[in-house]
Every structure is written in structure tokens, then in C-alpha cells.
Design an enzyme around this catalytic site. Structure first.
Site, mmCIF file in Angstrom:
data_model
loop_
_atom_site.group_PDB
_atom_site.id
_atom_site.type_symbol
_atom_site.label_atom_id
_atom_site.label_comp_id
_atom_site.label_asym_id
_atom_site.label_seq_id
_atom_site.Cartn_x
_atom_site.Cartn_y
_atom_site.Cartn_z
ATOM 1 N N GLY A 155 -10.058 -6.357 5.490
ATOM 2 C CA GLY A 155 -9.205 -7.219 6.320
ATOM 3 C C GLY A 155 -8.798 -6.445 7.562
ATOM 4 N N ARG A 156 -7.641 -6.820 8.093
ATOM 5 C CA ARG A 156 -7.207 -6.202 9.354
ATOM 6 C C ARG A 156 -6.927 -4.714 9.192
ATOM 7 N NH1 ARG A 156 -4.043 -11.723 9.898
ATOM 8 N NH2 ARG A 156 -3.758 -11.194 7.727
ATOM 9 N N ILE A 157 -6.349 -4.328 8.050
ATOM 10 C CA ILE A 157 -6.046 -2.900 7.846
ATOM 11 C C ILE A 157 -7.349 -2.123 7.601
ATOM 12 C CG2 ILE A 157 -4.807 -1.213 6.416
ATOM 13 C CD1 ILE A 157 -2.748 -3.485 5.822
ATOM 14 N N ARG A 177 -14.568 -9.919 0.264
ATOM 15 C CA ARG A 177 -14.898 -11.265 -0.220
ATOM 16 C C ARG A 177 -15.926 -11.917 0.675
ATOM 17 N NH1 ARG A 177 -8.851 -13.324 -0.912
ATOM 18 N NH2 ARG A 177 -8.841 -12.139 0.999
ATOM 19 N N ALA A 238 -3.330 -0.124 -1.405
ATOM 20 C CA ALA A 238 -3.183 -1.574 -1.537
ATOM 21 C C ALA A 238 -2.068 -1.944 -2.511
ATOM 22 C CB ALA A 238 -4.513 -2.165 -1.950
ATOM 23 N N ARG A 239 -2.373 -1.962 -3.769
ATOM 24 C CA ARG A 239 -1.397 -2.262 -4.815
ATOM 25 C C ARG A 239 -1.788 -1.511 -6.070
ATOM 26 N NH1 ARG A 239 1.470 -3.864 -1.522
ATOM 27 N NH2 ARG A 239 2.426 -5.909 -1.224
ATOM 28 N N GLU A 268 5.130 0.403 -10.419
ATOM 29 C CA GLU A 268 6.015 1.217 -9.572
ATOM 30 C C GLU A 268 7.384 0.546 -9.439
ATOM 31 O OE1 GLU A 268 3.408 0.927 -6.002
ATOM 32 O OE2 GLU A 268 5.144 -0.028 -5.051
ATOM 33 N N HIS A 286 4.834 4.580 -1.975
ATOM 34 C CA HIS A 286 4.623 3.307 -1.281
ATOM 35 C C HIS A 286 5.220 3.331 0.134
ATOM 36 C CE1 HIS A 286 3.796 -1.218 -2.114
ATOM 37 N NE2 HIS A 286 3.616 -0.933 -0.826
ATOM 38 N N ILE A 287 4.700 4.237 0.956
ATOM 39 C CA ILE A 287 5.271 4.418 2.301
ATOM 40 C C ILE A 287 4.248 4.208 3.424
ATOM 41 C CG2 ILE A 287 7.174 5.959 1.625
ATOM 42 C CD1 ILE A 287 5.367 8.344 2.508
HETATM 43 C C1 8YV Z 1 5.753 -2.880 2.112
HETATM 44 C C2 8YV Z 1 3.304 -3.368 1.641
HETATM 45 O O1 8YV Z 1 6.463 -1.781 2.558
HETATM 46 O O2 8YV Z 1 3.164 -4.913 3.407
HETATM 47 C C3 8YV Z 1 2.863 -4.644 2.254
HETATM 48 O O3 8YV Z 1 2.161 -5.410 1.565
HETATM 49 O O4 8YV Z 1 2.838 -3.000 0.637
HETATM 50 C C4 8YV Z 1 4.315 -2.510 2.319
HETATM 51 O O5 8YV Z 1 4.036 -2.466 3.674
HETATM 52 C C5 8YV Z 1 6.238 -3.211 0.742
HETATM 53 O O6 8YV Z 1 5.418 -4.060 0.061
HETATM 54 C C6 8YV Z 1 7.638 -3.794 0.830
HETATM 55 O O7 8YV Z 1 7.692 -5.147 0.546
#
Ligand code: 8YV
Length: 322
Positions: A155-157, A177, A238-239, A268, A286-287
Site C-alpha cells: 500500500g502507501r507505506i 492483494r 503492521a500488526r 500488545e 509500536h512507535i
Molecule cells: C498508531 C498504527 O500509532 O496507524 C496505525 O495503524 O499502527 C499506528 O500508527 C496506533 O495504531 C495507534 O492507534
């Protein structure tokens, strides 16, 4: 009378001030993380909410609240929001795309480079007073320049990460995808659309930037890690949940892959304690989007969406069911 909203997590004071101009605001400046029951009770009588990934907006919650019209998530990812349930309950939802692309891509590189070149591991060693001499084989790691970068989720990132690889003279493979347009592939350092398995086998550095969903749950597990080169790195921006953490720990322990950089974890802010026993993993809380400018832009973007949605305009980043 102004509509009432809940700001579910602490947010920049200037954003809160702006929201006060439009709404009766109940804020959570002490940043307590609401349980689902607390969130439901706080949302009673509110028309809107500014949320982050820690707020689960699902059928269960929406059945308990009445009058809610809009949820503005301060994140690009919105796996915490069940869009079908929102649709069924007539609740609009929005996210904060674009404003964080470049900052998140910068951080992806930092994490990938730290994992490859063993920066945090070497720093811990130095701080522990172990640096008594130089040796030819201390902290050897794989190169980034000239290597093959594999991006899963273009995607964009992902595209912003790929653009940065030009300066490192890297070859870029991507799995997504859908395929990018030829113009987008060109701009993404001539990225080549590749099957997931082929990407995992060929890439020297694999970076994950795909959205989390039932389909991407444990997309990287034991089998996938087994396909990767022993010299490869894995970076997850990502997650948590996209990577099977238990399988990753096993792979890192036996050096099935060289190292990993993780900004996100399953469950997390809790994370698997065994990560702490491993030298070949760089762990951050998550920063990836945490630059001052970008976090403020994300908060402003979420506020813009909420203001638009609750004052009769179209929220600029309204999420729609696919
Ligand atoms: C957020 C992120 O800081 O944008 C997202 O999807 O994962 C992070 O940039 C975090 O999810 C806070 O909601």
C-alpha cells in the site's frame, strides 16, 4: 446544543481544544485503557468517538450503545473496527491514511537496519562493559545495499519503503492483494510483483506492511519462516497477529533466519517473554508513526473526520465496506 463525544485516549491538548469548539467533550487525559464494558458505558449518549487501536468497536459494543453516529480512529489500520457491524448500526467510521506514510517508512528502515546490522545487540554489549578489543568477526550481519528487499503489503507505506531502497541499490519484490500500476511499480524502485512463497525464498530482507484481518492472521508462521534464507531478516511494522510469535521465537532461537525487527506484537502491550531472551531481535513498542509532526497530523486528521461527520459533511477518510 453541541453533540457529545468521547475522546477515548489521551490526545494532544491543541486537538482537544479544537474538538471543544464543536462538541461537548468527555476526554480521557489520564489515558486509562477502557475495558469493553467501560467503553460501552462511556459511549452512552455520545454521538462520536475518537479512538485508537485499543478500542474494539464491534457488534457487542454497538448493541449496548445508542445514538452513536461516528467513530474516528487515530490510525491508518482499523482492524479494531468491525465495519460490517458499524454499517448495520448506521455508525460511520474513519481512519488516518497518508499522513503517516513517510514517517512509518522511515521507521521501517531504521528497524530493518538495526536488525540486520545488530545495532541494539551491539549497544547492549557495549553498555555491559564487554568491549575490551576489536575483532574481525564481532557483530557480523547481512548487508542491505545491493540486497533483495521483499515487501508484503504494497500500500502507501509499502511504496514509501520501496522508494527509499533506490539509494541502497536494492532489488524490490512485493506481494500484495492486487498488482500496482506500471507507473507505481516504476516509482517503487521497479518493484516486481511476486508470489508470497517466491518472495520469502528470494528476499534478503522481508518487511511486513499489510493490514491485519482474518486472512492475514499468522501469514508468517513456521512454514513461511522455513522458506526464508538463513541470512534473512524479518521486520513487522503492521500488526501483531500477522506473525506467529511462537514460531518466530523458535526460528530466531535456531537461527532459521538471522534476525527480526518487531514494532508490533500479538496481544500488545503484552508480548511473549521469550523475546527478551533473544539477542537477534530488535523490539520497539509500536512507535513507527511516532514523530511529533506525524502523530499531531494523525490526531488532527481524526478530529477533521469527526467534525465533518457530525456536522453534516462527508468525512474525508470515511471507511466503506468492500
Ligand atoms: C498508531 C498504527 O500509532 O496507524 C496505525 O495503524 O499502527 C499506528 O500508527 C496506533 O495504531 C495507534 O492507534
Amino acid at each position: 446544543m453541541k453533540p457529545a463525544i468521547l475522546v477515548a485516549r489521551a490526545v494532544f491538548p491543541q486537538v482537544l481544544e479544537r474538538l471543544h469548539q464543536y462538541f461537548e467533550v468527555e476526554s480521557n487525559q489520564d489515558d486509562h485503557i477502557f475495558t469493553p464494558a467501560e467503553l460501552a458505558s462511556r459511549l452512552q449518549g455520545k454521538q462520536g468517538a475518537l479512538t485508537t487501536a485499543s478500542a474494539r468497536i464491534n457488534e457487542d459494543l454497538l448493541q449496548q450503545v445508542s445514538g452513536l453516529k461516528m467513530v474516528a480512529n487515530m490510525a491508518v489500520g482499523y482492524d479494531n473496527i468491525d465495519l460490517a457491524a458499524c454499517h448495520a448500526h448506521g455508525v460511520m467510521a474513519s481512519n488516518t491514511p497518508d499522513v503517516l506514510n513517510e514517517t512509518t517508512a522511515d521507521f521501517g528502515w531504521a528497524l530493518m537496519m538495526a536488525a540486520a546490522r545488530r545495532i541494539t545487540e551491539a549497544e547492549h554489549w557495549l553498555r555491559e562493559g564487554k568491549w575490551t578489543k576489536w575483532r574481525y568477526d564481532y557483530f557480523l550481519g547481512p548487508d542491505l545495499h545491493g540486497a533483495t528487499l521483499g515487501i508484503i503489503g504494497m500500500g502507501r507505506i509499502g511504496q514509501a519503503i520501496a522508494r527509499r531502497s533506490m539509494g541502497f541499490n536494492m532489488k524490490v519484490l512485493y506481494h500484495n492483494r492486487s498488482r500496482l500500476s506500471p507507473e507505481q511499480e516504476l516509482a517503487a524502485n521497479h518493484a516486481v510483483y511476486t508470489g508470497k512463497e517466491e518472495l520469502l525464498r528470494q528476499a534478503d530482507h522481508v518487511i511486513l506492511v499489510l493490514p491485519y484481518s482474518a486472512a492475514s492472521h499468522h501469514a508468517i508462521g513456521a512454514a513461511e519462516l522455513g522458506m526464508m534464507k538463513r541470512t534473512a531478516t524479518l521486520t513487522n511494522l503492521a500488526r501483531g497477529g500477522i506473525v506467529d510469535d511462537v514460531a518466530l521465537i523458535a526460528a530466531l532461537k535456531v537461527k532459521q533466519i538471522a534476525s527480526a525487527g518487531l514494532d508490533v506484537f500479538e496481544n500488545e502491550p503484552k508480548f511473549h517473554p521469550e523475546f527478551l531472551t533473544l539477542d537477534n531481535v530488535v523490539l520497539t513498542p509500536h512507535i513507527a508513526s511516532a514523530s511529533e509532526k506525524t502523530r499531531l497530523a494523525m490526531a488532527q486528521c481524526a478530529a477533521d473526520n469527526l467534525i465533518a461527520g457530525l456536522t453534516g459533511d462527508m468525512p474525508p477518510n470515511l471507511l466503506t465496506l468492500k
